[in-house]
Design an enzyme around this catalytic site. Structure first.
Site, PDB file in Angstrom:
ATOM      1  N   THR A 167     -10.875  13.027  44.003  1.00 14.68           N
ATOM      2  CA  THR A 167     -10.347  13.551  42.741  1.00 14.68           C
ATOM      3  C   THR A 167     -11.227  13.128  41.573  1.00 14.68           C
ATOM      4  O   THR A 167     -11.781  12.026  41.560  1.00 14.68           O
ATOM      5  CB  THR A 167      -8.914  13.039  42.520  1.00 14.68           C
ATOM      6  N   GLU A 374      -2.681   8.661  49.230  1.00 12.53           N
ATOM      7  CA  GLU A 374      -2.576   7.214  49.008  1.00 12.53           C
ATOM      8  C   GLU A 374      -1.923   6.493  50.188  1.00 12.53           C
ATOM      9  O   GLU A 374      -1.161   5.538  50.018  1.00 12.53           O
ATOM     10  CB  GLU A 374      -1.790   6.914  47.718  1.00 12.53           C
TER      11      GLU A 374
END
Length: 394
Positions: A167, A374
Site C-alpha cells: 500500500t 495484517e
C-alpha cells in the site's frame, strides 16, 4: 503526592479536550471533503489526490509522531477513533494513513537518533509518505520466508527481489522494506533487517493490483533490481533486528485494522437503521418486524463490543505493554463484526443492498479484506491462544 495526582488529572482533561477538538475537525472534514466524492472515486478506482493533500494540511500523517519531530503526538486511543470515523465514510482513506503511520512509528521506536531527526519531521508533514514492504509473491503470513536480499557493498546495500500487496507504493515515495541481509542465517529471523528506502533507480512499481474492494488506494507489486540503499538507512543501525522491529509495528497495524472493522460495522448499522425505518411492508416500517429487529440488535451489540476491544488494545499499546493478544483479539472480533454487519445490512436492504447506488454494496466488498490483512483472523486466534497459555502457566 496530591500535586502529582492533580497534574495527572489536568493532563487527562487537556488530552480529552484535545481529542474532542480533533475529532470534531475530522468529522467536518469527512462530511464536506470526503463523503460527497466517495461514490465517484470508488467507482472509478481513482486515487484521492485532493483529499490526501488536505489530510497533509491537517497534520494527519503525523498524528502519532512525537511533537519534537513535528507530529501531533496523539494517543493510539485517539488514533483508533480517527480511523474508526474515517472508515465509516470511506475505508480506503484510512488505509492511506495506516501504512504510513506504521512506517513512521517503526522508525520512531527503533531508529537511531540521527535517522529520527532526519526523516520523522518530513514524514509528519507528508513530504515523505509511504508504508511498509513486507509481503512477497510466495510469502504472506510467514515473513521469515521472504527472498528479497540486501547485499552490502561498501557504504551501500544492493537490493534485489519482489514485493506484492504494498500500500502507498505508487503515489508514495518511501518504504520500510524488510530484507534478508544474511540469507543463510539460522534461525532465519537473525538474517532479516529493515531498510528505510526512497524511490530511485532499480525500484520499479510493476503494476497496480485490481481488487474486489478497497478501491482508490494504490496497492501494487514492486520489483527491485540492483537497487542501492545507503547503509545509513538500516533502521536502528544493526543488522538482524528487522523482524522484531516490524512485528512491533504490526501490533499498531492490527489496532488500525480493528478500528477499520469498527468503522465498517458502524456504517453498516447506520445504513440498516435508517433504511429499516423508511422501508415499509405489510403496513409498517420493517424495523418493527421481529426478524429485522433481531438483526439490528445483534449488529449494534457487535459494534459496541468491537469498539471496546479496540480501545482496550490501543490503551495497552499506549502504556508500552506487550499487546499482541489484545491487538489480535480486537483485530479478529472487530473485522468479523464488520463483515457480518455488512452482510446483514445487505439483507435488510434486500435488492437495493445489491445495487451500486447504495453504500451497503461497497461496505460488503470492503469488509472481507480486513479479515485477511495484517495477519489473517485464523492467525490471530492462534496468537491469542499462545499468549493465553504463556500468560497463564500451570
Amino acid at each position: 503526592m496530591a500535586t502529582v495526582e492533580t497534574d495527572k488529572a489536568q493532563e487527562a482533561r487537556e488530552a480529552q479536550e484535545n481529542e474532542v477538538l480533533i475529532l470534531d475537525m475530522l468529522d467536518r472534514f469527512l462530511k464536506t471533503e470526503v463523503k460527497p466524492y466517495v461514490h465517484a472515486l470508488e467507482a472509478a478506482d481513482e486515487y484521492p489526490h485532493e483529499i490526501v493533500e488536505k489530510m497533509k494540511d491537517m497534520g494527519l500523517f503525523g498524528c502519532l509522531i512525537a511533537p519534537e519531530y513535528g507530529g501531533l503526538g496523539l494517543s493510539t486511543s485517539t488514533y483508533a477513533k480517527i480511523i474508526d470515523r474515517m472508515s465509516a465514510v470511506w475505508m480506503s482513506v484510512s488505509g492511506i494513513i495506516n501504512s504510513h503511520v506504521i512506517m513512521a512509528m517503526t522508525l520512531q521506536r527503533n531508529g537511531t537518533d540521527e535517522q529520527k531527526r532526519e526523516f520523522l519531521p518530513r514524514m509528519a508533514t507528508g513530504e515523505l509518505r509511504g508504508g511498509i514492504g513486507l509481503t512477497e509473491p510466495d510469502c504472506g503470513t510467514d515473513l521469515q520466508a521472504i527472498r528479497t536480499t540486501a547485499r552490502r557493498e561498501g557504504d551501500e546495500y544492493v537490493v534485489n527481489g519482489n514485493k506484492t500487496w504494498i500500500t502507498n507504493s505508487l503515489y508514495g515515495n518511501t518504504l520500510a522494506l524488510l530484507v534478508k541481509t544474511d540469507p543463510k542465517a539460522e534461525p532465519r529471523h537473525r538474517g532479516m533487517s529493515l531498510l528505510l528506502i526512497e524511490k530511485g533507480p532499480g525500484f520499479e512499481v510493476s503494476r497496480k493490483l485490481p481488487k474486489l474492494g478497497y478501491k482508490g488506494i494504490d496497492t501494487c507489486e514492486l520489483s527491485f533490481t540492483d537497487f542501492r540503499v545507503p547503509v545509513s538507512r538500516l533502521i536502528g543501525g544493526v543488522e538482524g533486528r528487522g523482524l522484531k522491529q516490524i512485528l512491533s509495528g504490526l501490533e499498531l497495524g492490527r489496532i488500525n485494522v480493528a478500528a477499520r472493522g469498527v468503522g465498517i460495522a458502524q456504517a453498516a448499522l447506520d445504513e440498516a437503521v435508517s433504511y429499516s425505518q423508511q422501508r415499509k411492508t405489510f403496513g409498517k416500517p420493517i424495523c418493527e418486524h421481529q426478524a429485522i429487529a433481531l438483526k439490528l440488535g445483534e449488529m449494534a451489540t457487535r459494534v459496541q463490543a468491537a469498539r471496546l476491544l479496540t480501545d482496550a488494545a490501543a490503551r495497552a499499546y499506549d502504556r508500552g505493554e506487550r499487546c499482541d493478544m489484545e491487538a489480535g483479539m480486537a483485530k479478529y472480533f472487530a473485522t468479523e463484526a464488520g463483515l457480518e454487519n455488512s452482510i446483514e445490512a445487505m439483507r435488510i436492504h434486500g435488492a437495493y443492498g445489491y445495487s451500486k447506488e447504495f453504500n451497503v454494496e461497497r461496505l460488503y466488498r470492503d469488509a472481507p479484506l480486513l479479515t485477511i490483512g495484517e495477519g489473517t483472523n485464523e492467525l490471530q486466534r492462534i496468537i491469542i491462544a499462545k499468549q493465553l497459555i504463556e500468560r497463564n502457566p500451570v
